[in-house]
Design a protein around this motif. Sequence first.
Motif, PDB file in Angstrom:
ATOM      1  N   GLY A 232       0.808  -1.080   0.159  1.00 51.56           N
ATOM      2  CA  GLY A 232       0.111  -0.113   0.122  1.00 51.56           C
ATOM      3  C   GLY A 232       0.858   1.396   0.192  1.00 51.56           C
ATOM      4  O   GLY A 232       0.226   2.413  -0.462  1.00 51.56           O
ATOM      5  N   ALA A 233       2.014   1.324   0.416  1.00 55.83           N
ATOM      6  CA  ALA A 233       2.987   2.291   0.555  1.00 55.83           C
ATOM      7  C   ALA A 233       3.155   3.106  -0.960  1.00 55.83           C
ATOM      8  O   ALA A 233       3.090   4.231  -0.909  1.00 55.83           O
ATOM      9  N   CYS A 234       2.976   2.345  -1.997  1.00 54.50           N
ATOM     10  CA  CYS A 234       2.959   2.705  -3.264  1.00 54.50           C
ATOM     11  C   CYS A 234       1.728   2.643  -4.098  1.00 54.50           C
ATOM     12  O   CYS A 234       1.313   3.465  -4.744  1.00 54.50           O
ATOM     13  N   HIS A 235       1.146   1.575  -3.834  1.00 60.92           N
ATOM     14  CA  HIS A 235      -0.291   1.161  -4.546  1.00 60.92           C
ATOM     15  C   HIS A 235      -1.602   1.883  -3.983  1.00 60.92           C
ATOM     16  O   HIS A 235      -2.564   1.473  -4.564  1.00 60.92           O
ATOM     17  N   SER A 251     -11.164  -0.875   3.112  1.00 63.43           N
ATOM     18  CA  SER A 251     -10.972   0.400   2.689  1.00 63.43           C
ATOM     19  C   SER A 251     -11.377   0.389   1.150  1.00 63.43           C
ATOM     20  O   SER A 251     -10.463  -0.584   0.269  1.00 63.43           O
ATOM     21  N   PRO A 252     -12.389   1.003   0.592  1.00 63.05           N
ATOM     22  CA  PRO A 252     -12.596   1.077  -0.985  1.00 63.05           C
ATOM     23  C   PRO A 252     -11.348   1.542  -1.807  1.00 63.05           C
ATOM     24  O   PRO A 252     -11.180   1.428  -3.059  1.00 63.05           O
ATOM     25  N   LEU A 253     -10.250   2.425  -0.926  1.00 64.54           N
ATOM     26  CA  LEU A 253      -9.405   2.743  -1.902  1.00 64.54           C
ATOM     27  C   LEU A 253      -8.020   2.028  -1.743  1.00 64.54           C
ATOM     28  O   LEU A 253      -7.009   2.283  -2.303  1.00 64.54           O
ATOM     29  N   TYR A 254      -7.920   1.226  -0.743  1.00 62.70           N
ATOM     30  CA  TYR A 254      -6.695   0.303  -0.484  1.00 62.70           C
ATOM     31  C   TYR A 254      -6.381  -0.212  -1.825  1.00 62.70           C
ATOM     32  O   TYR A 254      -7.006  -1.073  -2.534  1.00 62.70           O
ATOM     33  N   LEU A 255      -5.166  -0.152  -2.377  1.00 67.85           N
ATOM     34  CA  LEU A 255      -4.386  -0.657  -3.351  1.00 67.85           C
ATOM     35  C   LEU A 255      -5.199  -0.246  -4.702  1.00 67.85           C
ATOM     36  O   LEU A 255      -5.181  -1.297  -5.436  1.00 67.85           O
ATOM     37  N   THR A 256      -5.791   1.027  -4.808  1.00 66.26           N
ATOM     38  CA  THR A 256      -6.348   1.124  -6.089  1.00 66.26           C
ATOM     39  C   THR A 256      -5.636   1.928  -7.060  1.00 66.26           C
ATOM     40  O   THR A 256      -5.766   2.322  -8.053  1.00 66.26           O
ATOM     41  N   PRO A 266      -0.233   0.855 -10.327  1.00 68.74           N
ATOM     42  CA  PRO A 266      -1.476   0.691 -10.621  1.00 68.74           C
ATOM     43  C   PRO A 266      -2.303  -0.021  -9.580  1.00 68.74           C
ATOM     44  O   PRO A 266      -1.880  -0.514  -8.559  1.00 68.74           O
ATOM     45  N   ASP A 267      -3.588  -0.228 -10.044  1.00 73.75           N
ATOM     46  CA  ASP A 267      -4.476  -1.055  -9.199  1.00 73.75           C
ATOM     47  C   ASP A 267      -4.233  -2.380  -9.160  1.00 73.75           C
ATOM     48  O   ASP A 267      -3.933  -3.162 -10.152  1.00 73.75           O
ATOM     49  N   LEU A 268      -4.319  -2.851  -7.797  1.00 76.30           N
ATOM     50  CA  LEU A 268      -4.047  -4.366  -7.463  1.00 76.30           C
ATOM     51  C   LEU A 268      -5.029  -5.085  -7.344  1.00 76.30           C
ATOM     52  O   LEU A 268      -4.917  -6.147  -6.686  1.00 76.30           O
ATOM     53  N   ARG A 269      -6.166  -4.589  -7.167  1.00 69.11           N
ATOM     54  CA  ARG A 269      -7.455  -5.059  -6.717  1.00 69.11           C
ATOM     55  C   ARG A 269      -7.921  -6.083  -7.910  1.00 69.11           C
ATOM     56  O   ARG A 269      -7.168  -5.979  -9.227  1.00 69.11           O
ATOM     57  N   SER A 270      -9.359  -6.550  -7.899  1.00 71.38           N
ATOM     58  CA  SER A 270      -9.377  -7.516  -8.982  1.00 71.38           C
ATOM     59  C   SER A 270     -10.500  -6.636 -10.126  1.00 71.38           C
ATOM     60  O   SER A 270     -11.263  -7.152 -10.774  1.00 71.38           O
ATOM     61  N   THR A 271     -10.054  -5.429 -10.084  1.00 73.66           N
ATOM     62  CA  THR A 271     -10.569  -4.258 -11.153  1.00 73.66           C
ATOM     63  C   THR A 271     -10.146  -4.983 -12.598  1.00 73.66           C
ATOM     64  O   THR A 271      -8.948  -5.503 -12.950  1.00 73.66           O
ATOM     65  N   SER A 272     -10.981  -4.781 -13.414  1.00 73.52           N
ATOM     66  CA  SER A 272     -10.751  -5.248 -14.930  1.00 73.52           C
ATOM     67  C   SER A 272     -11.384  -4.275 -15.712  1.00 73.52           C
ATOM     68  O   SER A 272     -12.457  -3.464 -15.700  1.00 73.52           O
ATOM     69  N   PRO A 273     -10.610  -3.769 -16.692  1.00 75.50           N
ATOM     70  CA  PRO A 273      -9.379  -4.381 -17.110  1.00 75.50           C
ATOM     71  C   PRO A 273      -8.141  -3.667 -16.415  1.00 75.50           C
ATOM     72  O   PRO A 273      -6.764  -4.103 -17.036  1.00 75.50           O
ATOM     73  N   TYR A 324      -4.649 -13.133  -2.549  1.00 76.30           N
ATOM     74  CA  TYR A 324      -5.475 -12.412  -1.538  1.00 76.30           C
ATOM     75  C   TYR A 324      -5.648 -11.310  -2.523  1.00 76.30           C
ATOM     76  O   TYR A 324      -6.525 -10.467  -2.396  1.00 76.30           O
ATOM     77  N   LEU A 325      -4.762 -10.605  -3.406  1.00 74.45           N
ATOM     78  CA  LEU A 325      -4.982  -9.681  -4.276  1.00 74.45           C
ATOM     79  C   LEU A 325      -6.208  -9.922  -5.099  1.00 74.45           C
ATOM     80  O   LEU A 325      -6.917  -8.801  -5.362  1.00 74.45           O
ATOM     81  N   LYS A 326      -6.251 -11.038  -5.602  1.00 71.61           N
ATOM     82  CA  LYS A 326      -7.291 -11.431  -6.699  1.00 71.61           C
ATOM     83  C   LYS A 326      -8.477 -11.230  -5.860  1.00 71.61           C
ATOM     84  O   LYS A 326      -9.807 -11.305  -6.640  1.00 71.61           O
TER      85      LYS A 326
END
Length: 466
Positions: A232-235, A251-256, A266-273, A324-326
């Motif tokens: 999270g320090a970068c992402h 948090s909805p902003l964590y790793l976005t 970039p975003d590390l969540r299961s966001t597509s694309p 976990y990220l996925k």
Amino acid sequence: MIHARRGWPTVATISAAISATIVVTGIAAAWAVHAANAAHATTQPGAAPSSNAVSGDLAASIKRGAYLAKMADCAGCHTATPTTDANGNLTKPPAFAGSLPMNSPFGTIYSSNITPDPRYGIGAYTYEQFAHALRDGVARDGSHLYPAMPFPSFSKINESDMRDLYAYFMHGVTPVATPAHQTRLPFPFNQRWALGIWAWMFSPNHPYQADAKHDVHWNRGAYLVQSLGHCGACHTPRGPAYEELGYTGSSPLYLTGGTNDHWFAPDLRSTSPSGLGRIPIADVAAFLKQGHGGGLVTFGSMVQVVEDSTQYVDEQDLDDIATYLKSLPPSDSASTYAPNSLGAAQSEDALRTGHVDRPGSGLYLSACARCHQANGQGVEGKYPALAGNPAVLGSDTQSLIRLLIEGGRSPATESEPLPRKMPSFSDQLTDKEMARVLTFVRTTWGNSSAPVTARDVSRVRSALHH
């Protein structure tokens, strides 16, 4: 991981936030509460002195600590950059001796010497002082550390791992009797006492707690990402006081995604694309291990993370991290990727035959297609795919622009593939031409994302040459 326009907070914004923090909380009250918590943290029952602060067999503890230090990428920040003399001879600085400059919105911060030298390093630290520094951001002399040191994440390190880290740094690292460069920031950022209030307001203060709703592998991945990996320090985007806007998946902003030194992580969540939504777990793990995975190739500041840290992480830990990220819910994305659409087929056919008159198409065919291919699929193990690439489709284009201006390289790892270089196009392409070719890439092969403007390119170019 693979490196809307949030950017870093400005100096004026952070200065105002610090002033507001002092007024709102009250210096005396906030400091009293933080000091009481800190005193409690350093005098916990059962805390052992430095001579006994190892878990089990010392050799085994040192070995575990060495692995954890790799996981946390301690060397990446606490080892200076190699230098080259007039004859081209490369000199590598001693590991963990500090003096690496890190750019921030409020000035240059130099990393400290964390070797066990008793005068210039951390050799005089007891275990309690060591843990206090990592978890609370407070040095042995009581001074507060800047949040460039990711102590908000390290606060989640469990007791066993913390003791293994201590064993490694006290007994497995060579002492270096050299002082690190001193950080000298302008007022008001040189007022370190204010950082105590910052930590009290924004930093977590307890180790990771396992989530009973998930299995052991998910929890292992969550622990590594949130604590030692400090992803999270970068992402994760930061607020006006430079605080991370979230430290867990709740948090909805964590790793976005977040901006650091003109790279967009970039975003590390299961966001597509524009996140990891389309990337299989095995490819995410391979990406971390080799810098290549699923047609993606790391670049920018993530290159050093792979070289110094993630290539040494165990396969199971990498799978757990990817799992976990996925699992993190997707964030909002305005981009789409439709590889089977009629438009995607038409654009691919036109590029293959050379019958393309869209702005940027000629530039792509002449400057980019040799490596990334006319179909945008790249070459596995060598050059990244641009079709469906999350870094291409992200809302923030700073990394794409910076790559065109400066060029880049893939990481050098102990396993294949061999590192590759991307040339700089700074002298070959104008701002308008860069904007056209990037817009073309972001709207071809089924990619659909916002265009890049010449003003976007000019802004990044000016910032890099400032």
